[in-house]
Each structure stands twice: as C-alpha cells, then as structure tokens.
Design a protein around this motif. Sequence first.
Motif, PDB file in Angstrom:
ATOM      1  N   ALA A 151      15.470  38.702  47.035  1.00  0.00           N
ATOM      2  CA  ALA A 151      15.968  37.434  46.499  1.00  0.00           C
ATOM      3  C   ALA A 151      17.485  37.330  46.608  1.00  0.00           C
ATOM      4  CB  ALA A 151      15.537  37.279  45.046  1.00  0.00           C
ATOM      5  N   VAL A 152      18.185  38.469  46.557  1.00  0.00           N
ATOM      6  CA  VAL A 152      19.648  38.444  46.701  1.00  0.00           C
ATOM      7  C   VAL A 152      20.015  38.016  48.115  1.00  0.00           C
ATOM      8  CG1 VAL A 152      21.769  39.798  46.606  1.00  0.00           C
ATOM      9  CG2 VAL A 152      19.950  40.224  44.942  1.00  0.00           C
ATOM     10  N   ALA A 153      19.362  38.589  49.123  1.00  0.00           N
ATOM     11  CA  ALA A 153      19.640  38.217  50.505  1.00  0.00           C
ATOM     12  C   ALA A 153      19.377  36.734  50.732  1.00  0.00           C
ATOM     13  CB  ALA A 153      18.793  39.064  51.456  1.00  0.00           C
ATOM     14  N   GLU A 154      18.312  36.216  50.157  1.00  0.00           N
ATOM     15  CA  GLU A 154      17.997  34.802  50.313  1.00  0.00           C
ATOM     16  C   GLU A 154      19.027  33.930  49.602  1.00  0.00           C
ATOM     17  OE1 GLU A 154      14.026  34.874  48.831  1.00  0.00           O
ATOM     18  OE2 GLU A 154      13.173  35.458  50.771  1.00  0.00           O
ATOM     19  N   ARG A 155      19.471  34.361  48.436  1.00  0.00           N
ATOM     20  CA  ARG A 155      20.520  33.614  47.724  1.00  0.00           C
ATOM     21  C   ARG A 155      21.811  33.599  48.529  1.00  0.00           C
ATOM     22  NH1 ARG A 155      23.904  35.958  44.218  1.00  0.00           N
ATOM     23  NH2 ARG A 155      22.418  37.589  43.614  1.00  0.00           N
ATOM     24  N   TRP A 156      22.152  34.728  49.138  1.00  0.00           N
ATOM     25  CA  TRP A 156      23.344  34.779  49.985  1.00  0.00           C
ATOM     26  C   TRP A 156      23.217  33.803  51.159  1.00  0.00           C
ATOM     27  CZ3 TRP A 156      24.861  40.650  50.767  1.00  0.00           C
ATOM     28  CH2 TRP A 156      25.330  41.162  49.553  1.00  0.00           C
ATOM     29  N   GLY A 157      22.038  33.713  51.748  1.00  0.00           N
ATOM     30  CA  GLY A 157      21.845  32.790  52.858  1.00  0.00           C
ATOM     31  C   GLY A 157      22.071  31.347  52.444  1.00  0.00           C
ATOM     32  N   GLY A 198      16.368  56.635  50.502  1.00  0.00           N
ATOM     33  CA  GLY A 198      16.864  57.997  50.403  1.00  0.00           C
ATOM     34  C   GLY A 198      17.582  58.536  51.620  1.00  0.00           C
ATOM     35  N   THR A 199      17.492  57.847  52.759  1.00  0.00           N
ATOM     36  CA  THR A 199      18.152  58.321  53.972  1.00  0.00           C
ATOM     37  C   THR A 199      19.016  57.214  54.557  1.00  0.00           C
ATOM     38  OG1 THR A 199      16.456  57.614  55.550  1.00  0.00           O
ATOM     39  CG2 THR A 199      16.139  59.764  54.471  1.00  0.00           C
ATOM     40  N   THR A 200      20.051  57.633  55.306  1.00  0.00           N
ATOM     41  CA  THR A 200      20.918  56.662  55.970  1.00  0.00           C
ATOM     42  C   THR A 200      20.125  55.758  56.898  1.00  0.00           C
ATOM     43  OG1 THR A 200      22.846  58.115  55.825  1.00  0.00           O
ATOM     44  CG2 THR A 200      22.882  56.426  57.537  1.00  0.00           C
ATOM     45  N   ALA A 201      19.187  56.342  57.644  1.00  0.00           N
ATOM     46  CA  ALA A 201      18.398  55.549  58.590  1.00  0.00           C
ATOM     47  C   ALA A 201      17.604  54.465  57.873  1.00  0.00           C
ATOM     48  CB  ALA A 201      17.457  56.464  59.379  1.00  0.00           C
ATOM     49  N   ASN A 202      16.962  54.806  56.754  1.00  0.00           N
ATOM     50  CA  ASN A 202      16.180  53.804  56.031  1.00  0.00           C
ATOM     51  C   ASN A 202      17.068  52.736  55.411  1.00  0.00           C
ATOM     52  OD1 ASN A 202      13.652  56.169  54.841  1.00  0.00           O
ATOM     53  ND2 ASN A 202      13.668  54.925  56.687  1.00  0.00           N
ATOM     54  N   VAL A 203      18.248  53.118  54.945  1.00  0.00           N
ATOM     55  CA  VAL A 203      19.192  52.114  54.428  1.00  0.00           C
ATOM     56  C   VAL A 203      19.552  51.127  55.532  1.00  0.00           C
ATOM     57  CG1 VAL A 203      21.526  51.737  53.546  1.00  0.00           C
ATOM     58  CG2 VAL A 203      20.132  53.575  52.600  1.00  0.00           C
ATOM     59  N   GLN A 204      19.868  51.642  56.715  1.00  0.00           N
ATOM     60  CA  GLN A 204      20.242  50.760  57.823  1.00  0.00           C
ATOM     61  C   GLN A 204      19.087  49.844  58.219  1.00  0.00           C
ATOM     62  OE1 GLN A 204      21.606  53.715  60.616  1.00  0.00           O
ATOM     63  NE2 GLN A 204      23.754  53.398  60.068  1.00  0.00           N
ATOM     64  N   GLU A 205      17.874  50.379  58.207  1.00  0.00           N
ATOM     65  CA  GLU A 205      16.714  49.552  58.552  1.00  0.00           C
ATOM     66  C   GLU A 205      16.524  48.420  57.554  1.00  0.00           C
ATOM     67  OE1 GLU A 205      14.406  53.267  60.743  1.00  0.00           O
ATOM     68  OE2 GLU A 205      14.162  52.898  58.601  1.00  0.00           O
ATOM     69  N   LEU A 206      16.734  48.707  56.288  1.00  0.00           N
ATOM     70  CA  LEU A 206      16.592  47.661  55.279  1.00  0.00           C
ATOM     71  C   LEU A 206      17.774  46.709  55.280  1.00  0.00           C
ATOM     72  CD1 LEU A 206      14.928  49.679  52.408  1.00  0.00           C
ATOM     73  CD2 LEU A 206      13.887  47.993  53.917  1.00  0.00           C
ATOM     74  N   HIS A 207      18.947  47.175  55.707  1.00  0.00           N
ATOM     75  CA  HIS A 207      20.062  46.251  55.888  1.00  0.00           C
ATOM     76  C   HIS A 207      19.724  45.213  56.953  1.00  0.00           C
ATOM     77  CE1 HIS A 207      23.577  48.751  53.989  1.00  0.00           C
ATOM     78  NE2 HIS A 207      22.640  48.396  53.118  1.00  0.00           N
ATOM     79  N   LEU A 208      19.028  45.630  58.008  1.00  0.00           N
ATOM     80  CA  LEU A 208      18.626  44.672  59.036  1.00  0.00           C
ATOM     81  C   LEU A 208      17.626  43.663  58.468  1.00  0.00           C
ATOM     82  CD1 LEU A 208      18.772  43.658  61.917  1.00  0.00           C
ATOM     83  CD2 LEU A 208      17.027  45.345  62.539  1.00  0.00           C
ATOM     84  N   VAL A 209      16.709  44.120  57.629  1.00  0.00           N
ATOM     85  CA  VAL A 209      15.794  43.200  56.962  1.00  0.00           C
ATOM     86  C   VAL A 209      16.586  42.195  56.121  1.00  0.00           C
ATOM     87  CG1 VAL A 209      13.935  43.003  55.259  1.00  0.00           C
ATOM     88  CG2 VAL A 209      13.890  44.856  56.929  1.00  0.00           C
ATOM     89  N   ALA A 210      17.586  42.681  55.393  1.00  0.00           N
ATOM     90  CA  ALA A 210      18.408  41.794  54.578  1.00  0.00           C
ATOM     91  C   ALA A 210      19.135  40.769  55.431  1.00  0.00           C
ATOM     92  CB  ALA A 210      19.412  42.617  53.761  1.00  0.00           C
ATOM     93  N   VAL A 211      19.667  41.203  56.577  1.00  0.00           N
ATOM     94  CA  VAL A 211      20.350  40.283  57.495  1.00  0.00           C
ATOM     95  C   VAL A 211      19.397  39.188  57.955  1.00  0.00           C
ATOM     96  CG1 VAL A 211      21.304  40.103  59.834  1.00  0.00           C
ATOM     97  CG2 VAL A 211      22.160  41.859  58.264  1.00  0.00           C
ATOM     98  N   HIS A 212      18.180  39.546  58.312  1.00  0.00           N
ATOM     99  CA  HIS A 212      17.229  38.548  58.798  1.00  0.00           C
ATOM    100  C   HIS A 212      16.775  37.611  57.676  1.00  0.00           C
ATOM    101  CE1 HIS A 212      16.115  41.022  62.615  1.00  0.00           C
ATOM    102  NE2 HIS A 212      17.200  40.289  62.777  1.00  0.00           N
ATOM    103  N   LEU A 213      16.592  38.132  56.464  1.00  0.00           N
ATOM    104  CA  LEU A 213      16.247  37.257  55.344  1.00  0.00           C
ATOM    105  C   LEU A 213      17.387  36.290  55.051  1.00  0.00           C
ATOM    106  CD1 LEU A 213      14.522  39.678  52.811  1.00  0.00           C
ATOM    107  CD2 LEU A 213      13.431  37.943  54.236  1.00  0.00           C
ATOM    108  N   LEU A 214      18.616  36.789  55.104  1.00  0.00           N
ATOM    109  CA  LEU A 214      19.781  35.927  54.904  1.00  0.00           C
ATOM    110  C   LEU A 214      19.795  34.801  55.934  1.00  0.00           C
ATOM    111  CD1 LEU A 214      23.429  37.184  54.303  1.00  0.00           C
ATOM    112  CD2 LEU A 214      22.939  35.313  55.862  1.00  0.00           C
ATOM    113  N   CYS A 215      19.581  35.154  57.199  1.00  0.00           N
ATOM    114  CA  CYS A 215      19.617  34.145  58.269  1.00  0.00           C
ATOM    115  C   CYS A 215      18.497  33.125  58.114  1.00  0.00           C
ATOM    116  CB  CYS A 215      19.540  34.826  59.631  1.00  0.00           C
ATOM    117  SG  CYS A 215      21.015  35.773  60.059  1.00  0.00           S
ATOM    118  N   ALA A 216      17.312  33.570  57.731  1.00  0.00           N
ATOM    119  CA  ALA A 216      16.198  32.644  57.530  1.00  0.00           C
ATOM    120  C   ALA A 216      16.498  31.681  56.388  1.00  0.00           C
ATOM    121  CB  ALA A 216      14.912  33.418  57.258  1.00  0.00           C
TER     122      ALA A 216
END
Length: 203
Positions: free
Chosen positions: A34-40, A172-190
């Motif tokens: 919901a935060v990513a969507e609010r930012w969008g 818990g890992t850098t890789a998973n954080v980055q993967e979820l950051h990409l999800v956040a970016v796409h939710l923001l854009c949508a």
Amino acid sequence: MTVTRTVRPPDTAGGDHCGRLLTALELFRAEQAAVAERWGRRLAGVLSAGGRLLAAGNGGSAAQAQHLTAELVGRYREDRPPFSALALHADTSSCTAIVNDYGPDELFARQVRAHARPGDVLILLSTSGASPNLLAAAAAGRSSAMEVWSLTGPAPNPLAEAGHDRLCVAAGTTANVQELHLVAVHLLCAAFDAALAAGHRGP
C-alpha cells in the motif's frame, strides 16, 4: 509418450532462495504494498504538475533507481506523456568529477542541490539503509524542500529515519530485498498510471 519433469526439491539453493522470497513477498503484500501504491498516486500529482523525480542508489539499487526513472520517462504499460525523472548515477562525467573533487559522500548530494526544486520528490534506494552518500543526499533533499522517500531493507536503519516517508522491506538477504524493491517499483508505476488515467492528484 510420457514426459517426465524434473522438479527441484525445496532444500536446494534455488529452493531456499525462492522460499525466502515467497515468505518476504507475502509480508510485503500485507504490510508494504500500500505504501508503494500511495507513492505512485502522490508522484502522479507531483509530476503532472511539472515537478521532477530524482532517484539514487548504489550498485544493484542504482539499477533499480534507473529502472524506475526509465518507466516514467518512457512508459510502464500503456502509452502516455513522458515525465521528468533523473537517475543521479547515470551522468558518469558528473559522478566522476564530483567524487574526484568532493569525495564519495557528495556524489548524490551535490546533484540534488543542483537539480532539486521545492516540491520535487527524491527517492533513495538502499538494501542496508546505511550508505553515507545516500544519507547526505537525504539531507540535501530536505534542505532543498523536496519530499524525500526511502526504499530500504529491514528497519530500523538510518536512511529510513532520514526521509519524510519510508518503505522498509523485511527480507533476510540482499538479493530478496532487491527483488522486492523491483516489485515496489512496478506497483508504484502501476499506481502512477492509474492515478493519471483517473485524474487523481492527491496522496
């Protein structure tokens, strides 16, 4: 003819990675999407009124920042007008000159002071939330009357406290954080595109 599919068991490295990602994604969907969507929605109001987005990160987070600005200057799904969005690491001549003359901590802050206008948005991406150059950029953004948003890994971390709003991914890992950051970016854009289509101009 019977085709046998080989299914990788969950105790392999790939299974562990995907399992951690799925767990973090469920938590993200429940608590941070919901935060990513609010930012969008908010960004739609800022950019459609002539404002600008500045984005910065280091390493993989720099790639995520550039991904975000590319979606806004280009398009996410449907065709629409371009909007002003700059990834601060992308100008290599400015970056190398600033680091050479002023030191690495000033890499983004000096660019923020150059490009920022009151009411613009600065989004800072970091898996650790502790990068000195991003903390300096946050301070410069606040001094320039920008809205400063932090997209980080798990809280608490210094960058999450340095901005006006935050989205902290509990992975818990850098890789998973980055993967979820990409999800956040796409939710923001949508959400950005949906807000434009609806004529929405608020949070």
